[in-house]
Design a protein around this motif. Structure first.
Motif, PDB file in Angstrom:
ATOM      1  N   ALA A 157       7.383   0.064  -2.612  1.00 44.89           N
ATOM      2  CA  ALA A 157       6.770  -0.991  -3.413  1.00 44.89           C
ATOM      3  C   ALA A 157       7.675  -2.214  -3.481  1.00 44.89           C
ATOM      4  CB  ALA A 157       6.466  -0.485  -4.820  1.00 44.89           C
ATOM      5  N   THR A 158       8.982  -1.972  -3.577  1.00 44.58           N
ATOM      6  CA  THR A 158       9.933  -3.074  -3.620  1.00 44.58           C
ATOM      7  C   THR A 158      10.036  -3.753  -2.260  1.00 44.58           C
ATOM      8  OG1 THR A 158      11.196  -1.872  -5.297  1.00 44.58           O
ATOM      9  CG2 THR A 158      12.298  -3.703  -4.220  1.00 44.58           C
ATOM     10  N   ALA A 159      10.126  -2.966  -1.203  1.00 44.32           N
ATOM     11  CA  ALA A 159      10.262  -3.530   0.144  1.00 44.32           C
ATOM     12  C   ALA A 159       9.084  -4.425   0.505  1.00 44.32           C
ATOM     13  CB  ALA A 159      10.396  -2.404   1.165  1.00 44.32           C
ATOM     14  N   ALA A 160       7.881  -4.058   0.073  1.00 41.56           N
ATOM     15  CA  ALA A 160       6.692  -4.852   0.384  1.00 41.56           C
ATOM     16  C   ALA A 160       6.753  -6.236  -0.233  1.00 41.56           C
ATOM     17  CB  ALA A 160       5.439  -4.126  -0.099  1.00 41.56           C
ATOM     18  N   ARG A 161       7.603  -6.413  -1.257  1.00 42.06           N
ATOM     19  CA  ARG A 161       7.614  -7.657  -2.020  1.00 42.06           C
ATOM     20  C   ARG A 161       8.935  -8.426  -1.918  1.00 42.06           C
ATOM     21  NH1 ARG A 161       4.647  -3.657  -4.831  1.00 42.06           N
ATOM     22  NH2 ARG A 161       2.634  -4.405  -5.634  1.00 42.06           N
ATOM     23  N   MET A 162       9.819  -7.989  -1.037  1.00 41.45           N
ATOM     24  CA  MET A 162      11.102  -8.657  -0.856  1.00 41.45           C
ATOM     25  C   MET A 162      11.138  -9.427   0.461  1.00 41.45           C
ATOM     26  SD  MET A 162      13.925  -5.877  -2.218  1.00 41.45           S
ATOM     27  CE  MET A 162      15.296  -6.993  -1.845  1.00 41.45           C
ATOM     28  N   ALA A 222      -1.005 -10.608   3.201  1.00 43.81           N
ATOM     29  CA  ALA A 222      -1.234  -9.205   3.546  1.00 43.81           C
ATOM     30  C   ALA A 222      -0.080  -8.381   3.003  1.00 43.81           C
ATOM     31  CB  ALA A 222      -1.330  -9.036   5.059  1.00 43.81           C
ATOM     32  N   ALA A 223      -0.382  -7.164   2.572  1.00 43.07           N
ATOM     33  CA  ALA A 223       0.662  -6.268   2.066  1.00 43.07           C
ATOM     34  C   ALA A 223       0.267  -4.835   2.327  1.00 43.07           C
ATOM     35  CB  ALA A 223       0.881  -6.488   0.572  1.00 43.07           C
ATOM     36  N   LEU A 224       1.260  -4.024   2.706  1.00 44.61           N
ATOM     37  CA  LEU A 224       1.087  -2.578   2.822  1.00 44.61           C
ATOM     38  C   LEU A 224       1.786  -1.950   1.619  1.00 44.61           C
ATOM     39  CD1 LEU A 224       0.234  -3.360   5.715  1.00 44.61           C
ATOM     40  CD2 LEU A 224       1.502  -1.365   6.532  1.00 44.61           C
ATOM     41  N   LEU A 225       0.989  -1.471   0.667  1.00 47.02           N
ATOM     42  CA  LEU A 225       1.541  -0.914  -0.558  1.00 47.02           C
ATOM     43  C   LEU A 225       1.505   0.609  -0.503  1.00 47.02           C
ATOM     44  CD1 LEU A 225       0.044  -3.306  -3.264  1.00 47.02           C
ATOM     45  CD2 LEU A 225       2.129  -3.552  -1.895  1.00 47.02           C
ATOM     46  N   THR A 276       4.972  -4.093  11.361  1.00 45.89           N
ATOM     47  CA  THR A 276       6.269  -4.275  12.009  1.00 45.89           C
ATOM     48  C   THR A 276       7.376  -4.353  10.972  1.00 45.89           C
ATOM     49  OG1 THR A 276       5.256  -5.442  13.878  1.00 45.89           O
ATOM     50  CG2 THR A 276       7.616  -5.800  13.503  1.00 45.89           C
ATOM     51  N   ARG A 277       7.128  -5.082   9.885  1.00 46.38           N
ATOM     52  CA  ARG A 277       8.126  -5.216   8.822  1.00 46.38           C
ATOM     53  C   ARG A 277       8.428  -3.866   8.176  1.00 46.38           C
ATOM     54  NH1 ARG A 277       9.297  -8.302   4.001  1.00 46.38           N
ATOM     55  NH2 ARG A 277       7.491  -7.406   2.974  1.00 46.38           N
ATOM     56  N   LEU A 278       7.382  -3.099   7.892  1.00 52.23           N
ATOM     57  CA  LEU A 278       7.563  -1.796   7.274  1.00 52.23           C
ATOM     58  C   LEU A 278       8.292  -0.839   8.219  1.00 52.23           C
ATOM     59  CD1 LEU A 278       7.106   0.298   5.051  1.00 52.23           C
ATOM     60  CD2 LEU A 278       4.808   0.666   5.966  1.00 52.23           C
ATOM     61  N   THR A 279       7.939  -0.867   9.490  1.00 48.31           N
ATOM     62  CA  THR A 279       8.595  -0.003  10.468  1.00 48.31           C
ATOM     63  C   THR A 279      10.084  -0.309  10.541  1.00 48.31           C
ATOM     64  OG1 THR A 279       6.544   0.136  11.766  1.00 48.31           O
ATOM     65  CG2 THR A 279       8.596   0.714  12.884  1.00 48.31           C
ATOM     66  N   THR A 280      10.427  -1.585  10.487  1.00 43.51           N
ATOM     67  CA  THR A 280      11.837  -1.981  10.496  1.00 43.51           C
ATOM     68  C   THR A 280      12.548  -1.461   9.263  1.00 43.51           C
ATOM     69  OG1 THR A 280      11.326  -3.982  11.760  1.00 43.51           O
ATOM     70  CG2 THR A 280      13.417  -3.953  10.554  1.00 43.51           C
ATOM     71  N   THR A 293      12.997   6.700   9.114  1.00 44.75           N
ATOM     72  CA  THR A 293      12.797   7.628   8.003  1.00 44.75           C
ATOM     73  C   THR A 293      11.331   8.047   7.928  1.00 44.75           C
ATOM     74  OG1 THR A 293      14.581   6.620   6.722  1.00 44.75           O
ATOM     75  CG2 THR A 293      12.977   7.931   5.495  1.00 44.75           C
ATOM     76  N   ARG A 294      11.096   9.319   7.700  1.00 48.63           N
ATOM     77  CA  ARG A 294       9.734   9.846   7.587  1.00 48.63           C
ATOM     78  C   ARG A 294       9.368   9.953   6.116  1.00 48.63           C
ATOM     79  NH1 ARG A 294       5.117  10.534   7.528  1.00 48.63           N
ATOM     80  NH2 ARG A 294       3.875  12.267   8.324  1.00 48.63           N
ATOM     81  N   VAL A 295       8.226   9.371   5.741  1.00 44.22           N
ATOM     82  CA  VAL A 295       7.785   9.371   4.347  1.00 44.22           C
ATOM     83  C   VAL A 295       6.398   9.993   4.253  1.00 44.22           C
ATOM     84  CG1 VAL A 295       7.219   7.970   2.341  1.00 44.22           C
ATOM     85  CG2 VAL A 295       9.124   7.301   3.811  1.00 44.22           C
TER      86      VAL A 295
END
Length: 401
Positions: free
Chosen positions: A52-57, A289-292, A367-371, A376-378
């Motif tokens: 949640a934090t990464a999506a907004r930083m 756009a956001a992946l939450l 791409t941002r989330l993958t980076t 790490t597997r979630v």
């Protein structure tokens, strides 16, 4: 009879995009700022806090989230992890934690009494034995600084005793007494969850002594929390505030009135805004756009959700207990879902065709989330139908609903 000012669903979505940091232009630099914008981050699933934090930083990293969560160089972490609204774990800005705790935590004496009764009935502990185990636990934590439940059980034999849960049932299980003792101490704010024993996705937390949070007058604390909720989530209905806080209807209405909130007309009926927000015309949502993640505070922030979620999509996105899975957002609406495949790639599915601009923006977010994940597997702790399907769907990327 005066006519209430009207706030449309489109205006609410535009406000949501900006206040919940769902566009690149409004992202924050620190995890602390993200938590402040949302009041708190759902923390039942440890990974939610990071995702949640990464999506907004602007430049997310695991270290940037861990630092305010666990760094005690200044005396206490900048973010507090406590059980509060609806008896749910949240990560909160430390300055706000006392008010949230005072406004939402129910009588901890009842929790202590219930736990002692259970240990008496199952293990034969009396009050003296319970107190001795508790004092030994606090002493061990003070000596160690931090410790896992297993380490504490190794130090204190009483904590190793086994409680049988649901005896005789098909789901009968065993639990160490340490879980009960630590649960009470955590509920009372005397210990806190420190850095996990594993990676940032692990729920195997170490425990550490906690700084006592001051207890504020309950009415004052509820007003403070209601004001913060209105600032971050408004306009909201009475039902929204009641559901989100876990208060009863009388306490909800009292706290809402104390904020001086302005009534407005919503599609759902009467809503409320802080007076200073009434003239803040948000306009059209900017492309965002956001992946939450599952249990994200935005997705779980309101009782009434039709203005940002098509009701026909609810069954695919939520589990049977009302927990939402990972979602894709565009212009302040949920338009799809995503999941991580066992091989690490992000699989996604649009529940409606959002157009080429949205597709490109979502690809950028993947791409941002993958980076950020960096291999790490979630896996969400609460699995939803669409998330399960996407997580096992090979390398094919689903596109349309």
């Amino acid at each position: 009879m005066s006519v209430l000012p009207r706030v449309t669903a489109a205006q609410r979505r535009a406000r949501l995009v900006r206040r919940h940091l769902l566009a690149s232009s409004v992202r924050e630099r620190t995890a602390e700022a993200v938590a402040e914008a949302l009041i708190g981050l759902h923390a039942t699933d440890p990974a939610t806090v990071f995702l949640a934090t990464a999506a907004r930083m602007h430049r997310p990293s695991v270290a940037a989230v861990e630092r305010p969560l666990y760094d005690t160089a200044a005396g206490a972490p900048a973010l507090e992890r406590i059980r509060c609204m609806r008896r749910t774990m949240f990560v909160l800005p430390a300055p706000l934690a006392p008010a949230v705790r005072s406004a939402t935590v129910r009588d901890t004496r009842r929790h202590r009494a219930d736990t002692m009764a259970r240990l008496r009935d199952t293990l034969g502990w009396d009050e003296r034995g319970y107190t001795a185990a508790e004092q030994a636990t606090l002493a061990a934590l003070t000596a160690r600084g931090e410790a896992t439940a297993a380490q504490l059980a190794a130090d204190i034999p009483a904590l190793r005793e086994q409680i049988v849960l649901s005896p005789g049932k098909p789901y009968e299980s065993r639990q160490r007494a340490s879980a009960s003792v630590l649960g009470v101490l955590a509920a009372e704010g005397r210990i806190r969850r420190a850095r996990p024993a594993g990676s940032w996705t692990s729920a195997q937390f170490r425990w550490a002594p906690a700084r006592p949070l001051p207890h504020l007058p309950v009415a004052e604390a509820r007003t403070t929390l209601a004001r913060h909720y209105l600032a971050a989530f408004g306009p909201v209905t009475v039902d929204d505030l009641k559901w989100w806080t876990g208060w009863n209807l009388t306490d909800t209405r009292t706290a809402l009135a104390a904020t001086g909130a302005q009534a407005v007309e919503l599609d759902e009926g009467t809503g409320y805004l802080l007076p200073e927000d009434l003239d803040a015309a948000p306009g059209r949502p900017e492309p965002g756009a956001a992946l939450l993640p599952g249990l994200d505070p935005t997705a779980m922030g309101w009782r009434h959700r039709d203005w940002y979620l098509d009701p026909d999509h609810t069954k695919a996105l939520f589990d049977r207990n009302g927990n939402i899975g990972p979602t894709i957002w565009w212009h302040g609406r949920i338009i799809g879902a995503w999941a991580q495949h066992p091989d690490g790639h992000i699989n996604h599915h649009f529940l409606t065709d959002p157009g080429q601009e949205a597709r490109t923006a979502v690809d950028d977010e993947i791409t941002r989330l993958t980076t950020f994940l960096a291999g790490t597997r979630v896996t969400p702790c609460y699995r939803t139908p669409l998330e399960r399907d996407l997580a096992s769907n090979g390398r094919r990327t689903a596109r349309n609903g």
